[in-house]
Design a protein around this motif. Structure first.
Motif, PDB file in Angstrom:
ATOM      1  N   MET A 275     -47.566-101.640   6.034  1.00  0.00           N
ATOM      2  CA  MET A 275     -47.607-102.473   4.810  1.00  0.00           C
ATOM      3  C   MET A 275     -47.244-102.011   3.591  1.00  0.00           C
ATOM      4  SD  MET A 275     -48.381-105.485   3.719  1.00  0.00           S
ATOM      5  CE  MET A 275     -49.376-106.540   5.127  1.00  0.00           C
ATOM      6  N   ALA A 276     -47.755-100.767   3.384  1.00  0.00           N
ATOM      7  CA  ALA A 276     -47.691-100.241   2.271  1.00  0.00           C
ATOM      8  C   ALA A 276     -46.165-100.171   1.828  1.00  0.00           C
ATOM      9  CB  ALA A 276     -48.143 -98.816   2.003  1.00  0.00           C
ATOM     10  N   GLN A 277     -45.318 -99.858   2.876  1.00  0.00           N
ATOM     11  CA  GLN A 277     -43.674 -99.787   2.794  1.00  0.00           C
ATOM     12  C   GLN A 277     -43.456-100.973   2.654  1.00  0.00           C
ATOM     13  OE1 GLN A 277     -41.857 -96.673   2.291  1.00  0.00           O
ATOM     14  NE2 GLN A 277     -44.005 -95.968   2.348  1.00  0.00           N
ATOM     15  N   HIS A 278     -43.710-102.105   3.274  1.00  0.00           N
ATOM     16  CA  HIS A 278     -43.485-103.359   3.000  1.00  0.00           C
ATOM     17  C   HIS A 278     -43.624-104.016   1.601  1.00  0.00           C
ATOM     18  CE1 HIS A 278     -42.989-107.739   4.074  1.00  0.00           C
ATOM     19  NE2 HIS A 278     -43.974-107.929   3.119  1.00  0.00           N
ATOM     20  N   LEU A 279     -44.808-103.395   0.973  1.00  0.00           N
ATOM     21  CA  LEU A 279     -45.083-103.781  -0.277  1.00  0.00           C
ATOM     22  C   LEU A 279     -44.121-103.267  -1.366  1.00  0.00           C
ATOM     23  CD1 LEU A 279     -48.758-104.041  -0.282  1.00  0.00           C
ATOM     24  CD2 LEU A 279     -47.443-106.093  -0.285  1.00  0.00           C
ATOM     25  N   ILE A 280     -43.565-101.924  -1.020  1.00  0.00           N
ATOM     26  CA  ILE A 280     -42.632-101.234  -2.164  1.00  0.00           C
ATOM     27  C   ILE A 280     -41.340-101.862  -1.794  1.00  0.00           C
ATOM     28  CG2 ILE A 280     -41.299 -99.060  -2.036  1.00  0.00           C
ATOM     29  CD1 ILE A 280     -43.912 -97.750  -1.221  1.00  0.00           C
ATOM     30  N   ARG A 281     -41.023-102.058  -0.631  1.00  0.00           N
ATOM     31  CA  ARG A 281     -39.759-102.686  -0.246  1.00  0.00           C
ATOM     32  C   ARG A 281     -39.390-103.917  -0.694  1.00  0.00           C
ATOM     33  NH1 ARG A 281     -39.994-101.290   4.683  1.00  0.00           N
ATOM     34  NH2 ARG A 281     -40.519-103.427   5.568  1.00  0.00           N
ATOM     35  N   ASN A 282     -40.259-104.831  -0.726  1.00  0.00           N
ATOM     36  CA  ASN A 282     -40.155-106.304  -0.818  1.00  0.00           C
ATOM     37  C   ASN A 282     -40.545-106.893  -2.104  1.00  0.00           C
ATOM     38  OD1 ASN A 282     -38.886-107.428   1.771  1.00  0.00           O
ATOM     39  ND2 ASN A 282     -40.589-106.215   2.858  1.00  0.00           N
ATOM     40  N   ASP A 283     -41.781-106.382  -2.487  1.00  0.00           N
ATOM     41  CA  ASP A 283     -42.423-106.748  -3.852  1.00  0.00           C
ATOM     42  C   ASP A 283     -42.386-105.693  -4.869  1.00  0.00           C
ATOM     43  OD1 ASP A 283     -43.210-109.133  -2.582  1.00  0.00           O
ATOM     44  OD2 ASP A 283     -44.491-107.945  -1.127  1.00  0.00           O
ATOM     45  N   GLY A 284     -41.870-104.453  -4.653  1.00  0.00           N
ATOM     46  CA  GLY A 284     -42.094-103.621  -5.823  1.00  0.00           C
ATOM     47  C   GLY A 284     -43.211-103.081  -6.305  1.00  0.00           C
ATOM     48  N   LEU A 285     -44.403-103.214  -5.062  1.00  0.00           N
ATOM     49  CA  LEU A 285     -45.692-102.604  -5.476  1.00  0.00           C
ATOM     50  C   LEU A 285     -45.863-101.323  -4.699  1.00  0.00           C
ATOM     51  CD1 LEU A 285     -47.511-106.092  -4.773  1.00  0.00           C
ATOM     52  CD2 LEU A 285     -47.157-104.918  -7.143  1.00  0.00           C
ATOM     53  N   PHE A 286     -46.201-100.334  -5.573  1.00  0.00           N
ATOM     54  CA  PHE A 286     -46.524 -99.082  -4.859  1.00  0.00           C
ATOM     55  C   PHE A 286     -48.444 -98.652  -4.890  1.00  0.00           C
ATOM     56  CE2 PHE A 286     -46.710 -94.381  -5.911  1.00  0.00           C
ATOM     57  CZ  PHE A 286     -46.239 -93.914  -4.503  1.00  0.00           C
ATOM     58  N   VAL A 287     -48.719 -99.261  -3.951  1.00  0.00           N
ATOM     59  CA  VAL A 287     -50.053 -99.152  -3.440  1.00  0.00           C
ATOM     60  C   VAL A 287     -50.784 -98.185  -2.602  1.00  0.00           C
ATOM     61  CG1 VAL A 287     -50.125-101.818  -3.758  1.00  0.00           C
ATOM     62  CG2 VAL A 287     -50.107-100.562  -1.585  1.00  0.00           C
ATOM     63  N   GLY A 288     -51.807 -97.792  -2.770  1.00  0.00           N
ATOM     64  CA  GLY A 288     -52.445 -96.808  -1.996  1.00  0.00           C
ATOM     65  C   GLY A 288     -53.166 -97.223  -0.744  1.00  0.00           C
ATOM     66  N   SER A 289     -53.623 -96.478   0.120  1.00  0.00           N
ATOM     67  CA  SER A 289     -54.162 -96.856   1.519  1.00  0.00           C
ATOM     68  C   SER A 289     -55.136 -98.114   1.490  1.00  0.00           C
ATOM     69  CB  SER A 289     -54.739 -95.810   2.244  1.00  0.00           C
ATOM     70  OG  SER A 289     -55.738 -94.930   1.479  1.00  0.00           O
ATOM     71  N   SER A 290     -56.045 -97.995   0.497  1.00  0.00           N
ATOM     72  CA  SER A 290     -57.102 -99.118   0.433  1.00  0.00           C
ATOM     73  C   SER A 290     -56.310-100.468   0.084  1.00  0.00           C
ATOM     74  CB  SER A 290     -58.253 -98.842  -0.633  1.00  0.00           C
ATOM     75  OG  SER A 290     -59.013 -97.656  -0.263  1.00  0.00           O
ATOM     76  N   ALA A 291     -55.571-100.470  -0.786  1.00  0.00           N
ATOM     77  CA  ALA A 291     -54.895-101.875  -0.941  1.00  0.00           C
ATOM     78  C   ALA A 291     -54.015-102.258   0.150  1.00  0.00           C
ATOM     79  CB  ALA A 291     -53.959-101.617  -2.413  1.00  0.00           C
ATOM     80  N   ALA A 292     -53.322-101.402   0.781  1.00  0.00           N
ATOM     81  CA  ALA A 292     -52.404-101.576   1.871  1.00  0.00           C
ATOM     82  C   ALA A 292     -53.458-102.415   3.054  1.00  0.00           C
ATOM     83  CB  ALA A 292     -51.903-100.426   2.425  1.00  0.00           C
ATOM     84  N   VAL A 293     -54.520-101.789   3.178  1.00  0.00           N
ATOM     85  CA  VAL A 293     -55.491-102.394   4.209  1.00  0.00           C
ATOM     86  C   VAL A 293     -55.956-103.660   3.899  1.00  0.00           C
ATOM     87  CG1 VAL A 293     -57.762-101.951   5.316  1.00  0.00           C
ATOM     88  CG2 VAL A 293     -56.277-100.068   5.017  1.00  0.00           C
ATOM     89  N   ASN A 294     -56.165-103.658   2.505  1.00  0.00           N
ATOM     90  CA  ASN A 294     -56.455-105.105   2.005  1.00  0.00           C
ATOM     91  C   ASN A 294     -55.611-106.213   2.382  1.00  0.00           C
ATOM     92  OD1 ASN A 294     -58.893-104.220   1.130  1.00  0.00           O
ATOM     93  ND2 ASN A 294     -58.604-104.377  -0.949  1.00  0.00           N
ATOM     94  N   CYS A 295     -54.156-105.515   2.018  1.00  0.00           N
ATOM     95  CA  CYS A 295     -53.105-106.776   2.045  1.00  0.00           C
ATOM     96  C   CYS A 295     -53.089-106.877   3.891  1.00  0.00           C
ATOM     97  CB  CYS A 295     -51.891-106.276   1.675  1.00  0.00           C
ATOM     98  SG  CYS A 295     -51.746-106.155  -0.125  1.00  0.00           S
ATOM     99  N   VAL A 296     -53.048-106.127   4.749  1.00  0.00           N
ATOM    100  CA  VAL A 296     -53.279-106.183   6.194  1.00  0.00           C
ATOM    101  C   VAL A 296     -54.210-107.210   6.390  1.00  0.00           C
ATOM    102  CG1 VAL A 296     -53.657-105.303   8.398  1.00  0.00           C
ATOM    103  CG2 VAL A 296     -52.333-104.021   6.775  1.00  0.00           C
ATOM    104  N   GLY A 297     -55.581-107.028   5.984  1.00  0.00           N
ATOM    105  CA  GLY A 297     -56.343-107.906   6.269  1.00  0.00           C
ATOM    106  C   GLY A 297     -56.104-109.435   5.655  1.00  0.00           C
ATOM    107  N   ALA A 298     -55.512-109.639   4.507  1.00  0.00           N
ATOM    108  CA  ALA A 298     -55.372-110.971   3.676  1.00  0.00           C
ATOM    109  C   ALA A 298     -54.230-111.607   4.858  1.00  0.00           C
ATOM    110  CB  ALA A 298     -54.803-110.576   2.632  1.00  0.00           C
ATOM    111  N   ALA A 299     -53.155-110.649   5.298  1.00  0.00           N
ATOM    112  CA  ALA A 299     -52.379-111.322   6.034  1.00  0.00           C
ATOM    113  C   ALA A 299     -52.481-111.954   7.406  1.00  0.00           C
ATOM    114  CB  ALA A 299     -51.054-110.533   6.175  1.00  0.00           C
ATOM    115  N   LYS A 300     -53.488-110.961   7.978  1.00  0.00           N
ATOM    116  CA  LYS A 300     -54.172-111.534   9.282  1.00  0.00           C
ATOM    117  C   LYS A 300     -54.997-112.872   9.052  1.00  0.00           C
ATOM    118  CE  LYS A 300     -53.916-107.090  11.792  1.00  0.00           C
ATOM    119  NZ  LYS A 300     -54.795-106.340  12.590  1.00  0.00           N
ATOM    120  N   VAL A 301     -55.784-112.719   7.934  1.00  0.00           N
ATOM    121  CA  VAL A 301     -56.612-113.975   7.690  1.00  0.00           C
ATOM    122  C   VAL A 301     -55.754-115.115   7.407  1.00  0.00           C
ATOM    123  CG1 VAL A 301     -58.485-115.042   6.255  1.00  0.00           C
ATOM    124  CG2 VAL A 301     -58.818-112.727   6.970  1.00  0.00           C
TER     125      VAL A 301
END
Length: 90
Positions: free
Chosen positions: A15-41
């Motif tokens: 997810m972290a690499q996806h956000l860098i590649r597709n959205d230009g967002l350089f996030v840490g592990s906590s934000a990446a986990v939040n995005c995984v959870g949001a996508a699953k929900v």
């Protein structure tokens, strides 16, 4: 809290690499986990639903491990996904 969503280390790294590649967002592990959870929900709620999460950390504090190709290779977490889809989610 109404529930919890599981997230693997692999999903967080992807997810972290996806956000860098597709959205230009350089996030840490906590934000990446939040995005995984949001996508699953969002997937479970279906089209037309709105899901909000917080990108609570940046990637700059995670350069020695979470964003380190050498470290990720050593723990068998080198990102594999290359596209814009979320097929890496379990």
């Amino acid at each position: 809290v109404n529930g919890a969503v599981r997230c693997s280390d692999r999903e967080a790294v992807e997810m972290a690499q996806h956000l860098i590649r597709n959205d230009g967002l350089f996030v840490g592990s906590s934000a990446a986990v939040n995005c995984v959870g949001a996508a699953k929900v969002a997937r479970s709620l279906g089209p037309g639903s709105v899901v909000v999460t917080i990108l609570c950390d940046g990637g700059h504090r995670h350069l020695s491990k979470f964003h380190s190709p050498a470290y990720l290779a050593g723990v068998d977490l080198t990102p594999r996904a290359t596209g814009s889809d979320l097929s890496f989610l379990e």
